[in-house]
Motif scaffolding. Structure first.
Motif, PDB file in Angstrom:
ATOM      1  N   UNK A 184      73.182  22.858  -7.477  1.00 40.36           N
ATOM      2  CA  UNK A 184      73.891  23.127  -8.728  1.00 40.36           C
ATOM      3  C   UNK A 184      73.338  24.388  -9.379  1.00 40.36           C
ATOM      4  N   UNK A 185      74.235  25.277  -9.806  1.00 38.77           N
ATOM      5  CA  UNK A 185      73.841  26.434 -10.614  1.00 38.77           C
ATOM      6  C   UNK A 185      74.047  26.105 -12.092  1.00 38.77           C
ATOM      7  N   UNK A 186      73.213  26.695 -12.923  1.00 41.59           N
ATOM      8  CA  UNK A 186      73.270  26.422 -14.364  1.00 41.59           C
ATOM      9  C   UNK A 186      73.412  27.729 -15.136  1.00 41.59           C
ATOM     10  N   UNK A 187      74.194  27.683 -16.183  1.00 42.29           N
ATOM     11  CA  UNK A 187      74.319  28.853 -17.046  1.00 42.29           C
ATOM     12  C   UNK A 187      74.521  28.409 -18.487  1.00 42.29           C
ATOM     13  N   UNK A 188      74.430  29.348 -19.381  1.00 34.70           N
ATOM     14  CA  UNK A 188      74.469  29.015 -20.806  1.00 34.70           C
ATOM     15  C   UNK A 188      75.830  29.368 -21.376  1.00 34.70           C
ATOM     16  N   UNK A 189      76.846  28.788 -20.800  1.00 29.73           N
ATOM     17  CA  UNK A 189      78.210  28.986 -21.266  1.00 29.73           C
ATOM     18  C   UNK A 189      78.806  27.621 -21.564  1.00 29.73           C
ATOM     19  N   UNK A 190      80.034  27.627 -22.046  1.00 27.39           N
ATOM     20  CA  UNK A 190      80.690  26.375 -22.383  1.00 27.39           C
ATOM     21  C   UNK A 190      80.744  25.465 -21.150  1.00 27.39           C
ATOM     22  N   UNK A 191      81.115  26.036 -20.020  1.00 23.84           N
ATOM     23  CA  UNK A 191      80.992  25.324 -18.737  1.00 23.84           C
ATOM     24  C   UNK A 191      79.635  25.712 -18.181  1.00 23.84           C
ATOM     25  N   UNK A 192      78.691  24.753 -18.245  1.00 27.02           N
ATOM     26  CA  UNK A 192      77.294  25.134 -18.061  1.00 27.02           C
ATOM     27  C   UNK A 192      76.700  24.774 -16.703  1.00 27.02           C
ATOM     28  N   UNK A 193      77.551  24.300 -15.791  1.00 23.85           N
ATOM     29  CA  UNK A 193      77.042  24.093 -14.433  1.00 23.85           C
ATOM     30  C   UNK A 193      78.158  24.260 -13.410  1.00 23.85           C
TER      31      UNK A 193
ATOM     32  N   UNK B 291      85.404  22.506  -1.889  1.00 21.18           N
ATOM     33  CA  UNK B 291      85.749  22.149  -3.265  1.00 21.18           C
ATOM     34  C   UNK B 291      84.508  22.322  -4.133  1.00 21.18           C
ATOM     35  N   UNK B 292      84.626  23.150  -5.125  1.00 16.55           N
ATOM     36  CA  UNK B 292      83.525  23.478  -6.025  1.00 16.55           C
ATOM     37  C   UNK B 292      83.838  22.863  -7.387  1.00 16.55           C
ATOM     38  N   UNK B 293      82.838  22.215  -7.975  1.00 14.19           N
ATOM     39  CA  UNK B 293      83.020  21.609  -9.298  1.00 14.19           C
ATOM     40  C   UNK B 293      82.445  22.563 -10.336  1.00 14.19           C
ATOM     41  N   UNK B 294      83.294  23.103 -11.165  1.00 17.81           N
ATOM     42  CA  UNK B 294      82.846  24.033 -12.200  1.00 17.81           C
ATOM     43  C   UNK B 294      83.115  23.395 -13.550  1.00 17.81           C
ATOM     44  N   UNK B 295      82.117  22.668 -14.026  1.00 16.02           N
ATOM     45  CA  UNK B 295      82.249  21.965 -15.289  1.00 16.02           C
ATOM     46  C   UNK B 295      82.126  20.464 -15.090  1.00 16.02           C
ATOM     47  N   UNK B 296      81.147  19.868 -15.731  1.00 19.25           N
ATOM     48  CA  UNK B 296      80.906  18.419 -15.683  1.00 19.25           C
ATOM     49  C   UNK B 296      80.108  18.142 -16.943  1.00 19.25           C
TER      50      UNK B 296
ATOM     51  N   UNK C 117      85.761  31.237 -15.626  1.00 21.00           N
ATOM     52  CA  UNK C 117      84.895  32.280 -16.182  1.00 21.00           C
ATOM     53  C   UNK C 117      83.424  32.044 -15.798  1.00 21.00           C
ATOM     54  N   UNK C 118      83.002  30.777 -15.821  1.00 21.06           N
ATOM     55  CA  UNK C 118      81.607  30.496 -15.466  1.00 21.06           C
ATOM     56  C   UNK C 118      81.328  30.824 -14.003  1.00 21.06           C
ATOM     57  N   UNK C 119      82.287  30.539 -13.149  1.00 21.72           N
ATOM     58  CA  UNK C 119      82.111  30.896 -11.730  1.00 21.72           C
ATOM     59  C   UNK C 119      82.048  32.418 -11.586  1.00 21.72           C
ATOM     60  N   UNK C 120      82.881  33.108 -12.334  1.00 19.64           N
ATOM     61  CA  UNK C 120      82.894  34.578 -12.279  1.00 19.64           C
ATOM     62  C   UNK C 120      81.549  35.158 -12.753  1.00 19.64           C
ATOM     63  N   UNK C 121      80.974  34.547 -13.765  1.00 21.02           N
ATOM     64  CA  UNK C 121      79.681  35.037 -14.279  1.00 21.02           C
ATOM     65  C   UNK C 121      78.594  34.845 -13.210  1.00 21.02           C
TER      66      UNK C 121
END
Lengths: 523, 523
Positions: B376-385, B399-404, B431-435
């Motif tokens: 799992x990757x983590x970031x400091x956005x609204x969708x944070x993993x 299949x990638x889960x972007x947001x949980x 957007x989180x995946x793009x970042x």
């Protein structure tokens, strides 16, 4: 990835396979250069008419032959053993392990059980070996290098009873965090950090150790439960922390830091069915390019190329070629005739370590009774680790590795384990399992013990080129001896890894390619 | 294990299956009671002639039916949906996800791709769910919860560029170790520990942070290399450490501590092909015991048992039974007629959280370009993993889960994500995946978004019985209402886990068994 870039890469892939795609992706800045290959891009007829003799059919030699053939060279691999792979050797039913002292073991495990006597893990950051697996169709599965349910044991800790790794790891973290919190609150760090930073540090430290509101460590769910969770009114309880004094006395640091070595970090892989699926896949592709039972005894530069002498069916056979890539282990290389004094001196200066492993077939008591699925337990005995299989989880029986360490120190003296005779070694191996899993030492059957220093045509395991006094020899063997290039994991900065062998083979090819280009330019 | 013990257990296994073997092994002291089942040992005719209606065909309901049938009861499961599993629901080609607000999504991914919209991991310490997988023949594979190559990103760190997790983890450890070493060397801890202990602590701290001889943190191989390792004379270089001030400002603690939560620790598993392989295996075994599209509206104690009313084909159907096990979610349960005021008040007091997940089909750029295999990757956005698949590694697409995360706070207010409309949510996910993976946001296709608060017959995800003010309601529903017992993950201390649902079902059965024994004794 834009469609254009992807299309381009697909074209590259069709034309040049994995290595070309990889290079192209690196060139496009799409891949961080985690491990640096120097494999040149060569047209398919680049080496046309040029013969290369490769001494040694381990991963370096097989990679070299595989890539040279792609570039139009005519490679021949001379392998001393009856099988490809070198130290990539997997024992299974029917395998005979024969030592130079005459010790002979026959493996008679159940079908499907195996023991990777050499390399047993593929780090996911080792892109080139993963790339070859993909290109050669070697199926991979996850190698579980860490299980928090694995055990740690020391007479100094928990009254000598084994403890789940999760407790040791998190009690250690908790105590360290509590000490650091004390330092913060006693203003020891005030001159190093701003008040705002100290506040954030306190928050980090609290989370790091799972400290309570008073910044005390009182145990953590991370360490598991003394009173288990359940349904209904049951109230779970954390384990009472192991006192820091016990953790310090026990010193489980080998196990605590093990999983964080860069090459042992998650995610790791293993080929389904055994690590030797890799060399056998190379060998299947190369066909009769690989000649077995052909130990090389002499490598000589001639006026127009190289002359390599091997023994086949008891008779010397001479091969002439334009180039040679020699991948022989240092303890063997140092006795090869015909090479320069500098080469032989360098080979002599490089000591190969004497790694051993012991494996047993056993019912999977570690899964059934301890929830241990893969991972490694650590203890403070002569046999200081027990490594559980990642293969065929949940089946009845499996192969457990009890002991993976050195028989000789760097100074050449024998380790305590190295001093034992074989039955003593097996007894120590069994004893460590019994300590970790009381009542199960007796469940271990059909041991296979390998000591790489005892294996013909190896006489050691990993060339210790990471030692400071081996640097001159490392530099020497990374230069060609006339038209002879050397390649091996220990001629890379990834000693002991197949990735290092591959990168070293790529570098030898780069050397030959440079020579060919120089010749072409001169002609 | 002695032969005698093993023979005994084999006999138990043949007679009573996994649960009986497990109980027997616990009785013999062979298994630490990590999670405590209260499933009683019952002869095969124990419940003969007794009917049990089970409201809800999720894991609790299916487990209850499965075990009751073994003990001779006649169970019937009334499930509101067209499928078994409850929140154990997997989307794949052909799945329709329909919200109560009318939003409808059709999944059209490639064959073999799936998305576990509810539970997605099986901790290896959750023995009972693993036991049922074994008993029901559900094939498991490793779920990779941690990859050191996964990314962390914050505007406050590394100029906003994503960093491999290994760097954040080990730079943090290095800095903490250096600070603690300073505290030791400034004698801050002298009154807490003996000089001998302090010496050992210093050794531990040095290894923990990989500090240099002067106890300074200068980077570590554990964090990977800025200049890569390779063959020949290349000299690798560690990354320059990320300054502690940046790490503190970025606060990546969610990601740093994630893998150490007891239920997220290695080793973890997942069923091959999707989590719903578990309820479908239960359902296949139970056959027509499970009745679908039969939502329960009324549960009433009668003079001699229970009367349960459900709707089938638009018509009310009444079933009479000796007992009922009600596994309905709290937001549904609170509207069921016929139960006691106390039951309804308790169900009303338990708030279910509003978990969401977003998944996309995409080419595996994370594997090819970042060596990320699971984790799992983590970031400091609204969708944070961003959670990478452990299934079908090395294949083309995945299949990638972007947001949980949550759509509502515990106080009922919407989270920033919860306030967005669906297209805004999908845009945030992309957007989180793009970042994290610049250039790849556009590679995401065919999103499936689930918000459990919007799912019919669920209206929420995990009952928040871990909140302090829910304890009275938790206690209430862990008591029977007449002959009605309640079971659910949220009626255990493992809220949100299938293991909790199983243990809760076992406890409900124990309650019924106790009642049967009481009746038998009285008769």
């Amino acid at each position: 990835m834009s469609i254009t870039r992807r299309d381009f890469l697909n074209q590259v892939a069709i034309a040049g396979g994995y290595a070309a795609t990889f290079s192209a992706m690196q060139a496009l800045g799409m891949i961080p250069r985690a491990e640096a290959s120097t494999l040149p891009s060569m047209p398919a007829d680049f080496g046309k008419g040029r013969k290369v003799v490769i001494a040694g059919g381990g991963i370096a030699g097989l990679t070299a032959a595989y890539e040279l053939r792609k570039a139009g060279f005519e490679p021949v691999v001379l392998e001393a053993a009856k099988r490809p792979g070198g130290r990539n050797w997997t024992a299974r039913k029917g395998t005979t392990v024969e030592f130079i002292d005459g010790t002979k073991q026959e493996c008679s495990w159940d079908e499907g059980h195996y023991f990777n006597m050499g390399p047993a893990r593929l780090p996911s950051i080792h892109k080139h070996v993963l790339g070859y697996c993909s290109e050669l169709g070697v199926e991979l599965e996850v190698e579980i290098n860490t299980s928090r349910s694995a055990l740690m044991q020391s007479a100094a800790m928990n009254g000598g009873k084994p403890v789940e790794q999760r407790r040791v790891m998190h009690d250690t973290r908790g105590h360290l965090a509590e000490l650091l919190a004390k330092a913060i609150d006693q203003h020891t760090l005030d001159d190093l950090m701003t008040p705002e930073e100290l506040k954030k540090l306190r928050y980090l430290v609290k989370g790091f150790g799972d400290l309570d509101a008073d910044m005390k460590y009182k145990g953590t769910e991370r360490g598991g439960y003394a009173v288990a969770r359940g349904a209904g009114p049951v109230q779970q309880k954390f384990h009472t922390p192991i006192p820091l004094s016990e953790l310090l006395e026990a010193d489980m640091t080998k196990g605590e830091f093990y999983e964080e070595h860069i090459d042992w970090q998650a995610t790791m892989f293993q080929p389904v069915g055994g690590m030797d699926r890799i060399p056998y896949a190379f060998a299947a592709s190369l066909g009769d390019i690989v000649r077995y039972e052909s130990p090389v005894s002499e490598i000589r530069n001639t006026a127009r190329g190289v002359e390599v002498t091997c023994t086949q069916s008891g008779k010397p056979v001479k091969l002439h070629a334009d180039f040679c890539i020699c991948t022989m282990p240092a303890p063997i290389l140092k006795s090869v005739k015909g090479l320069s004094r500098q080469t032989i001196a360098a080979a002599t200066a490089i000591k190969a370590n004497a790694l051993y492993k012991v494996a047993w077939e056993a019912p999977r008591f570690w899964e059934k009774e301890n929830n241990i699925y893969g991972g490694i337990s650590f203890l403070k005995e002569m046999v200081d680790l027990v490594w559980y299989p990642s293969a065929k989880l949940f089946s009845d029986k499996g192969v457990i590795v009890a002991g993976f360490n050195l028989e000789r120190e760097d100074d050449g003296s024998l380790t305590p384990f190295g001093k034992l005779d074989m039955s003593g070694k097996l007894a120590e191996s069994r004893r460590s399992v019994e300590i970790l899993h009381p009542g199960h030492g007796g469940d271990l059957t059909k041991p296979i013990y390998i000591n790489w220093a005892q294996i013909p045509y190896q006489l050691g395991c990993v060339g210790q080129t990471d030692l400071p006094d081996a640097q001159a020899a490392y530099a020497q063997l990374n230069e060609p001896d006339g038209r002879v290039w050397f390649a091996a994991d220990w001629l890379s900065r990834l000693t002991g890894w197949q990735e290092g062998a591959i990168l070293s083979a790529h570098r030898a090819i780069a050397g030959i390619a440079g020579h060919v280009k120089g010749t072409a330019a001169a002609a």
